[in-house]
Design an enzyme around this catalytic site. Structure first.
Site, PDB file in Angstrom:
ATOM      1  N   ASP A 146      -2.580  -5.441  -7.259  1.00  0.00           N
ATOM      2  CA  ASP A 146      -2.295  -5.636  -5.829  1.00  0.00           C
ATOM      3  C   ASP A 146      -3.595  -5.738  -5.027  1.00  0.00           C
ATOM      4  OD1 ASP A 146       0.440  -5.448  -6.310  1.00  0.00           O
ATOM      5  OD2 ASP A 146       0.526  -3.297  -5.850  1.00  0.00           O
ATOM      6  N   GLU A 147      -4.536  -4.839  -5.324  1.00  0.00           N
ATOM      7  CA  GLU A 147      -5.777  -4.816  -4.540  1.00  0.00           C
ATOM      8  C   GLU A 147      -6.550  -6.124  -4.672  1.00  0.00           C
ATOM      9  OE1 GLU A 147      -6.277  -2.825  -2.236  1.00  0.00           O
ATOM     10  OE2 GLU A 147      -4.741  -1.386  -2.818  1.00  0.00           O
ATOM     11  N   HIS A 198      -5.152  -8.263  -2.140  1.00  0.00           N
ATOM     12  CA  HIS A 198      -5.520  -7.834  -0.791  1.00  0.00           C
ATOM     13  C   HIS A 198      -6.943  -8.247  -0.452  1.00  0.00           C
ATOM     14  CE1 HIS A 198      -2.478  -4.297  -1.397  1.00  0.00           C
ATOM     15  NE2 HIS A 198      -1.917  -5.491  -1.464  1.00  0.00           N
ATOM     16  N   TYR A 210       0.849   7.993  -5.986  1.00  0.00           N
ATOM     17  CA  TYR A 210      -0.022   9.168  -6.118  1.00  0.00           C
ATOM     18  C   TYR A 210       0.812  10.447  -6.112  1.00  0.00           C
ATOM     19  CZ  TYR A 210      -3.450   5.627  -4.961  1.00  0.00           C
ATOM     20  OH  TYR A 210      -4.186   4.477  -4.943  1.00  0.00           O
ATOM     21  N   GLU A 242       0.834  -1.215   0.000  1.00  0.00           N
ATOM     22  CA  GLU A 242       0.000   0.000   0.000  1.00  0.00           C
ATOM     23  C   GLU A 242       0.864   1.259   0.000  1.00  0.00           C
ATOM     24  OE1 GLU A 242      -2.881  -0.813  -0.543  1.00  0.00           O
ATOM     25  OE2 GLU A 242      -3.811  -2.177   0.899  1.00  0.00           O
TER      26      GLU A 242
HETATM   27 FE   LIG Z   1      -5.023  -2.762  -0.596  1.00  0.00          FE
HETATM   28 FE   LIG Z   2      -3.699   0.110  -2.095  1.00  0.00          FE
END
Ligand SMILES: [Fe+2]
Ligand SMILES: [Fe+2]
Ligand code: FES
Lengths: 98, 377
Positions: free
Chosen positions: B239-240, B243, B123, B116
Site C-alpha cells: 500500500d505504501e 501512496h 497494529y 491507512e
Molecule cells: Fe501510507
Molecule cells: Fe500506512
C-alpha cells in the site's frame, strides 16, 4: 561481438541491444523488461513492486530508447527509466547515481 | 471563502488546479484532469486486505523467546509504525479535503487515508497477539520522549497547513493576530507554500520513514522470527508504495506547472526547503536507529547499517522528486529487503530467491552480533 551474431542466428526475430553501465556492457533482448535481464547478468537493481507503481527501480537513462508495454503508474522523471517494466529498444547507456 | 460540501457554482472541474480552486461538487469520474489518481484508486481497491486474515499464532511464541533488547527493538518499531499510521489515517482527509478541487483527487485522498486505517487496525491485531496488556504499549506512544519527538516532526507541516486553511475559511485573506500564535499572514502564495511543504513532508513520511521501519520488521523475518508480522508489513508496504507514488505525482505535477503555473513558481522557490525536509528527516531517522539499538544490535541489523539504509533510501527518494541525491551512500546495505518488499503475486527471478535463502542460511549459521559491529560497506 560473437554473442550478438550467435543470438541473432538462433532466433532471427530477436532484437539484441547493448546496455552500457559504467565500464560494463550487458546484452539484452526485447523479450523481457530490463530489470530481469540486469539481474540475470548479476547486477543488483533496487526494486519493490516489479509492476511499475513504486518507482524503486528508477535508473538514469543517459541515451537511447526504451518503451513501456503499459503506462506505469509511477512517475517517470525525464532522463530516467523504470527498469521493471521498460523494454530496451536501442543500445542504451544507464547509470545508478551521479 | 468558506468550505461548501456541495459547491453550487457551475464550472468545468477539468480546468481547476488540484488544490485551492473551486470546492468540488459532483463526484464524477467520467472526465478527469489527472487520470493517474483514478488509476491509483483502482489499484488501491484491488489491494484490499484485512489484518485478521493473517495468522499470528507463532509470533507470540517467537516474541517471548526474543532477548530483552530485541523486544525493545520490535516494540519500539511497532510503536513508531502505529504513530505514523495514526497520523496518516486522518491527516490527508483533514488537511487536504477542504482544499481539493478535482473529484478524482478527492476520492484518491479518501481511498489513501482509508487504507491507512487498515494499517492502524493491523497494529492492534499484532499487539493483541504478542502481549497480554496492549494498553501499556499504546499509552507509551504519547509519553515516550523518543516517540513524541517523531510525532512532532511528522505532524508539524500538516498542522500548520490545517491552521492556515482554517483561518482562510473563516476570515479570508489578510494578516491576523491569533491568540497564543502571534500574527499569521494568509495569502494564496503562503497557503500554496504550506501545501507544497506538507506534501513533501508526507512523501518523506511514507517513502523514507516507513521504509526504515520496514527494514526492522523484515530483519526479524530474515531470521525466521515474527513472520506473521512480516506478512502484515508486506501488505502495508505494498500500500505504501502506492501512496508514495501518489505524493510523488502531486509534487511533480505541482513543480512542472502543468497543473497550476503559480504552484510551479512556489515549488521552485522552496526547493532548498524541501531538500532540507528530506535531509533533516534522514538525520532524525538515524537518531531513531541509535535509540532502537541502544541496548544491543540484532543479527543482520545494527544502528550503523540501518543508518546507511536511511541515507540510501533518502537518495533514491530525492532523485524521484527531481532533487539531487544528498548522501554518499550509493549502495543498498541491506539488499535482502527487496525480496521482502516485493508483493507475493509477483514472480521474482529464481536466482534471486536462491540468493536470499542462501543468505538466510549463512546468517543463521555463521554470524553473530559482533560480526556486524564492524561491518564495513
Ligand atoms: Fe501510507
Ligand atoms: Fe500506512
Ligand atoms: S519495481 Fe516498482 S516501479 Fe519498478
Amino acid at each position: 561481438m560473437t554473442s550478438i551474431s550467435k543470438t541473432a542466428t538462433s532466433d532471427k526475430a530477436e532484437q539484441v541491444h547493448r546496455v552500457l553501465l559504467g565500464k560494463k556492457q550487458i546484452l539484452v533482448t526485447e523479450d523481457e523488461p530490463l530489470l530481469v535481464q540486469l539481474e540475470q547478468a548479476g547486477i543488483h537493481v533496487e526494486y519493490q513492486c516489479r509492476e511499475g507503481y513504486c518507482s524503486s527501480c528508477s535508473i538514469k537513462l543517459l541515451w537511447g530508447n526504451v518503451s513501456y508495454p503499459f503506462e506505469p503508474l509511477a512517475w517517470v522523471q525525464s532522463g530516467y527509466l523504470l527498469a521493471c517494466c521498460a523494454i530496451v529498444k536501442s543500445d542504451i547507456e544507464i547509470a545508478f547515481f551521479d | 471563502m468558506s468550505y461548501s460540501t456541495f459547491n453550487r457554482k457551475q464550472f468545468d472541474s477539468t480546468k481547476e488546479p488540484m488544490f485551492f480552486g473551486e470546492n468540488v461538487n459532483v463526484a464524477r469520474y467520467d472526465q478527469q484532469k489527472h487520470p493517474i489518481f483514478e488509476k491509483l484508486i483502482e489499484k488501491q481497491l484491488s489491494f484490499f486486505w484485512r489484518p485478521e486474515e493473517v495468522d499470528l499464532s507463532t509470533d507470540r511464541k517467537d516474541f517471548q523467546r526474543l532477548e530483552a533488547h530485541e523486544q525493545h527493538i520490535f516494540l519500539s518499531n511497532l510503536k513508531y509504525q502505529t504513530l505514523l499510521d495514526s497520523v496518516q489515517g486522518r491527516s490527508p482527509n483533514v488537511a487536504l479535503l477542504p482544499i481539493v478541487s478535482l473529484p478524482e483527487l478527492e476520492t484518491w485522498i479518501e481511498t489513501w487515508s482509508f487504507s491507512e486505517t487498515i494499517h492502524s487496525r493491523s497494529y492492534t491485531h499484532i499487539i493483541r497477539n504478542i502481549v497480554n496488556d496492549p494498553t501499556k504499549i499504546f499509552d507509551d506512544i504519547v509519553t515516550n520522549e523518543e516517540i513524541t519527538k517523531r510525532a512532532d516532526s511528522v505532524s508539524i507541516y500538516y498542522d500548520r497547513l490545517i491552521e492556515m486553511v482554517n483561518i482562510y475559511n473563516t476570515m479570508g485573506m489578510g494578516t491576523f493576530d491569533i491568540p497564543g500564535k502571534g500574527s499569521i499572514e494568509i495569502s494564496m502564495p503562503k497557503l500554496k507554500k504550506a501545501l507544497y511543504l506538507t506534501i513533501a513532508s508526507v512523501n518523506v513520511l511514507e517513502a523514507i520513514r516507513f521504509y526504515v521501519s520496514f527494514a526492522c520488521s523484515f530483519a526479524f523475518a530474515e531470521r525466521t522470527l515474527m513472520e506473521g508480522n512480516a506478512k502484515i508489513i508486506k501488505l502495508i508496504a505494498r500500500d505504501e508504495a502506492l501512496h508514495l507514488t501518489g505524493t510523488q505525482h502531486m509534487l511533480n505535477l505541482m513543480a512542472s506547472g502543468k497543473d497550476d503555473p503559480e504552484m510551479a513558481i512556489i515549488a521552485a522557490e522552496c526547493q532548498d526547503e524541501v531538500r532540507q525536509i528530506f535531509i533533516e528527516a534522514a538525520e532524525q531517522e538515524k537518531e531513531w536507529a541509535t535509540y532502537l539499538f541502544k541496548d544491543g544490535s540484532m543479527i543482520g541489523l545494527n544502528a550503523q547499517i540501518l543508518g546507511q539504509y536511511v541515507e540510501y533510501i533518502t537518495n533514491v527518494r530525492m532523485q524521484t522528486v527531481g532533487l539531487d541525491a544528498h548522501f554518499a551512500t550509493k549502495h543498498n546495505p541491506i539488499p535482502w529487503i527487496n525480496a521482502w518488499l516485493v508483493s507475493d503475486n509477483v514472480q521474482v527471478a529464481p536466482q534471486e530467491a536462491e540468493i536470499s535463502s542462501y543468505l538466510v542460511g549463512q546468517t543463521d549459521n555463521s554470524l553473530d552480533d559482533s560480526d556486524f559491529d564492524d561491518f564495513d560497506l
